[in-house]
Design a protein around this motif. Structure first.
Motif, mmCIF file in Angstrom:
data_model
loop_
_atom_site.group_PDB
_atom_site.id
_atom_site.type_symbol
_atom_site.label_atom_id
_atom_site.label_comp_id
_atom_site.label_asym_id
_atom_site.label_seq_id
_atom_site.Cartn_x
_atom_site.Cartn_y
_atom_site.Cartn_z
ATOM 1 N N ARG A 1 0.855 -1.188 0.000
ATOM 2 C CA ARG A 1 0.000 0.000 0.000
ATOM 3 C C ARG A 1 0.891 1.238 0.000
ATOM 4 O O ARG A 1 2.006 1.206 0.503
ATOM 5 C CB ARG A 1 -0.891 0.006 1.237
ATOM 6 N N ASN A 2 0.377 2.307 -0.532
ATOM 7 C CA ASN A 2 1.144 3.553 -0.565
ATOM 8 C C ASN A 2 0.845 4.457 0.622
ATOM 9 O O ASN A 2 1.220 5.629 0.621
ATOM 10 C CB ASN A 2 0.906 4.289 -1.883
ATOM 11 N N ASP A 3 0.178 3.924 1.646
ATOM 12 C CA ASP A 3 -0.081 4.696 2.855
ATOM 13 C C ASP A 3 1.239 5.057 3.515
ATOM 14 O O ASP A 3 2.220 4.318 3.427
ATOM 15 C CB ASP A 3 -0.907 3.878 3.861
ATOM 16 N N ALA A 4 1.234 6.176 4.231
ATOM 17 C CA ALA A 4 2.412 6.534 5.019
ATOM 18 C C ALA A 4 2.569 5.520 6.141
ATOM 19 O O ALA A 4 1.578 5.056 6.710
ATOM 20 C CB ALA A 4 2.252 7.933 5.600
ATOM 21 N N PRO A 5 3.807 5.152 6.475
ATOM 22 C CA PRO A 5 4.000 4.224 7.589
ATOM 23 C C PRO A 5 3.570 4.875 8.895
ATOM 24 O O PRO A 5 3.570 6.107 9.016
ATOM 25 C CB PRO A 5 5.505 3.945 7.568
ATOM 26 N N GLU A 6 3.212 4.051 9.869
ATOM 27 C CA GLU A 6 2.773 4.551 11.168
ATOM 28 C C GLU A 6 3.875 4.350 12.193
ATOM 29 O O GLU A 6 4.447 3.265 12.300
ATOM 30 C CB GLU A 6 1.507 3.826 11.607
ATOM 31 N N PHE A 7 4.141 5.399 12.954
ATOM 32 C CA PHE A 7 5.196 5.383 13.955
ATOM 33 C C PHE A 7 4.709 4.718 15.237
ATOM 34 O O PHE A 7 3.639 5.034 15.744
ATOM 35 C CB PHE A 7 5.636 6.820 14.246
ATOM 36 N N ASP A 8 5.487 3.808 15.745
ATOM 37 C CA ASP A 8 5.243 3.134 17.024
ATOM 38 C C ASP A 8 6.385 3.548 17.946
ATOM 39 O O ASP A 8 7.441 2.921 17.970
ATOM 40 C CB ASP A 8 5.223 1.617 16.791
#
Length: 90
Positions: free
Chosen positions: A6-13
């Motif tokens: 997917r081209n979604d921005a990665p999510e920061f954990d």
């Protein structure tokens, strides 16, 4: 095995210092992640803060996806990429 990203921005954990992103494996979503350490070591993130990690992910997106694809093909599931995955790539 058909793997698409997917081209979604990665999510920061922030609790685990990971950037999560989604791969679709044979149409099913699979959670994948890359460590802050890998983004610092191999993609020039200046710190383990969200902004620099996002920027490093964008710079390294193609290589990150390539290494992730290899890992998914070996494990059949989600992966967490660490710095060592990029040292042995190829």
């Amino acid at each position: 095995m058909n793997i698409h990203y997917r081209n979604d921005a990665p999510e920061f954990d922030g609790a685990n210092l990971l950037m999560h992103f989604v791969a679709e494996v044979d149409g099913e979503p699979v959670d994948c992640a890359i460590s802050a350490e890998a983004l610092e070591d191999h993609f020039g993130a200046e710190s383990a803060l969200e902004g620099p990690l996002q920027e490093a992910f964008v710079r390294g997106r193609a290589q990150i996806r390539s290494v992730c694809t290899e890992a998914i093909e070996q494990t059949g599931g989600g992966v967490v990429l660490h710095s060592g995955h990029f040292r042995i790539q190829g």
